[in-house]
Write a protein that holds these residues in place. Sequence first.
Motif, PDB file in Angstrom:
ATOM      1  N   ASN A  86       0.823  -1.210   0.000  1.00 50.30           N
ATOM      2  CA  ASN A  86       0.000   0.000   0.000  1.00 50.30           C
ATOM      3  C   ASN A  86       0.858   1.261   0.000  1.00 50.30           C
ATOM      4  OD1 ASN A  86      -2.374  -1.498   0.069  1.00 50.30           O
ATOM      5  ND2 ASN A  86      -2.540  -1.423   2.296  1.00 50.30           N
ATOM      6  N   THR A  87       1.973   1.213   0.715  1.00 48.09           N
ATOM      7  CA  THR A  87       2.874   2.370   0.762  1.00 48.09           C
ATOM      8  C   THR A  87       3.440   2.676  -0.620  1.00 48.09           C
ATOM      9  OG1 THR A  87       3.483   1.828   3.041  1.00 48.09           O
ATOM     10  CG2 THR A  87       4.942   3.320   1.846  1.00 48.09           C
ATOM     11  N   MET A 172      -7.899   4.443  -1.324  1.00 44.50           N
ATOM     12  CA  MET A 172      -6.528   4.795  -1.702  1.00 44.50           C
ATOM     13  C   MET A 172      -6.510   5.972  -2.669  1.00 44.50           C
ATOM     14  SD  MET A 172      -3.375   4.253  -1.150  1.00 44.50           S
ATOM     15  CE  MET A 172      -3.310   2.655  -0.337  1.00 44.50           C
ATOM     16  N   GLN A 173      -7.424   5.991  -3.635  1.00 42.54           N
ATOM     17  CA  GLN A 173      -7.489   7.114  -4.570  1.00 42.54           C
ATOM     18  C   GLN A 173      -7.822   8.412  -3.835  1.00 42.54           C
ATOM     19  OE1 GLN A 173      -8.721   4.076  -4.949  1.00 42.54           O
ATOM     20  NE2 GLN A 173      -9.230   3.586  -7.088  1.00 42.54           N
ATOM     21  N   THR A 174      -8.705   8.318  -2.843  1.00 47.88           N
ATOM     22  CA  THR A 174      -9.070   9.503  -2.054  1.00 47.88           C
ATOM     23  C   THR A 174      -7.867  10.031  -1.282  1.00 47.88           C
ATOM     24  OG1 THR A 174     -11.333   8.668  -1.823  1.00 47.88           O
ATOM     25  CG2 THR A 174     -10.627  10.382  -0.294  1.00 47.88           C
ATOM     26  N   GLY A 253      -6.104   3.536   8.296  1.00 45.30           N
ATOM     27  CA  GLY A 253      -5.552   2.333   7.697  1.00 45.30           C
ATOM     28  C   GLY A 253      -6.578   1.372   7.140  1.00 45.30           C
ATOM     29  N   GLY A 254      -7.851   1.643   7.371  1.00 47.82           N
ATOM     30  CA  GLY A 254      -8.918   0.754   6.889  1.00 47.82           C
ATOM     31  C   GLY A 254      -9.446   1.203   5.546  1.00 47.82           C
ATOM     32  N   PRO A 255     -10.514   0.569   5.093  1.00 51.18           N
ATOM     33  CA  PRO A 255     -11.180  -0.570   5.746  1.00 51.18           C
ATOM     34  C   PRO A 255     -10.433  -1.877   5.463  1.00 51.18           C
ATOM     35  CG  PRO A 255     -12.335   0.039   3.737  1.00 51.18           C
ATOM     36  CD  PRO A 255     -11.238   1.049   3.910  1.00 51.18           C
ATOM     37  N   THR A 259      -5.802   0.616   3.320  1.00 51.53           N
ATOM     38  CA  THR A 259      -4.963   1.809   3.190  1.00 51.53           C
ATOM     39  C   THR A 259      -3.879   1.864   4.271  1.00 51.53           C
ATOM     40  OG1 THR A 259      -6.544   3.095   4.524  1.00 51.53           O
ATOM     41  CG2 THR A 259      -6.820   3.156   2.128  1.00 51.53           C
ATOM     42  N   MET A 260      -3.632   0.751   4.922  1.00 56.64           N
ATOM     43  CA  MET A 260      -2.574   0.710   5.935  1.00 56.64           C
ATOM     44  C   MET A 260      -1.215   0.901   5.268  1.00 56.64           C
ATOM     45  SD  MET A 260      -1.762   0.428   9.107  1.00 56.64           S
ATOM     46  CE  MET A 260      -3.270  -0.231   9.869  1.00 56.64           C
TER      47      MET A 260
END
Length: 315
Positions: A86-87, A172-174, A253-255, A259-260
């Motif tokens: 995710n990072t 993630m886009q947000t 970091g959710g859901p 997005t963690m």
Amino acid sequence: MAVKKVQTTLEEGHRRRMRRRDIESYAFLLPNLLLFILCSIYPVLWTLKYVFYQYGGIGTAAPKWVGLENLARVFRDEVYWKSVANTFVYGFGKVLIIIPLAFFLALLLNKQTKFNGVAQSVIFLPTIMSSAVMGLVFYLLFNAYNGEINQYLMGLGIIKTPINWLGKDHAMQTLIITAIWGGVGNYMVYFIAGLQQVAKDVQESAKIDGAGPIKTLWFVTIPMMGPILKIILMLAITSAFNDITNVMVLTEGGPNNATMVMSLYAYQYFFPVSASSSVIPQYGYGAAVSVVSAAIAGVITVIYLRLSRKLDEIY
């Protein structure tokens, strides 16, 4: 003898002045050095120490030596490696958009006019806004139930039902949009500073030789901005990989860890992200996560430095 005595006296006076100057210099440096040791060196040494211990923090059982178990646990932790992925998605997604956009805005607003000055101030304004406040504003904008974005899109007839912008499919886009809005003004200012350092006579010579705006930009302007461009890219990459506030405020970091990111994953083992967090503070494991994350960031930095050297050879 008198001349030699005078010369010796002058040399001694010079040595005393140099010694006094050295003492003054070290006196000025000492507060910064102490702060650096206290706020940078000591936390790093503390983290490295507790990598090898099982420790739940103040008020819990005494630290227990576990050797490399914490590091082994990191490599078995699927959630952590999901946070690493995710990072990378968040970091490179942000950088790939924010750098070209900032450069485009810098080209548009490079000339010193009253309108450009106002536009630069408006675009730069989010940079000085608190990250927590910015995250809260975007949380209200992208709220699935009564957020302004959904209300506006539904009013225009673009969508019929509200979109869950902070759900698994769009969170993630947000986050990337929020990061771009908050940081593009900063990089735009850097690019404007770089553009103003480009020699105008070189650009004029290129135009006289028949080079159009695109060729002048690609073969003259961008190569001459090479040093500042490398700095801007380094700042963008490091900030993207260390960004934690937007993620914490918007999604925690959710859901389901969608997005963690690495920094937040390590942080939650030292400090609970929220009152409802199910993660128990584990300083030893958090230290191990921090060390592995720092190693990954170091590898990215080395790769970038090697690529930047190759760019120097190309240009």
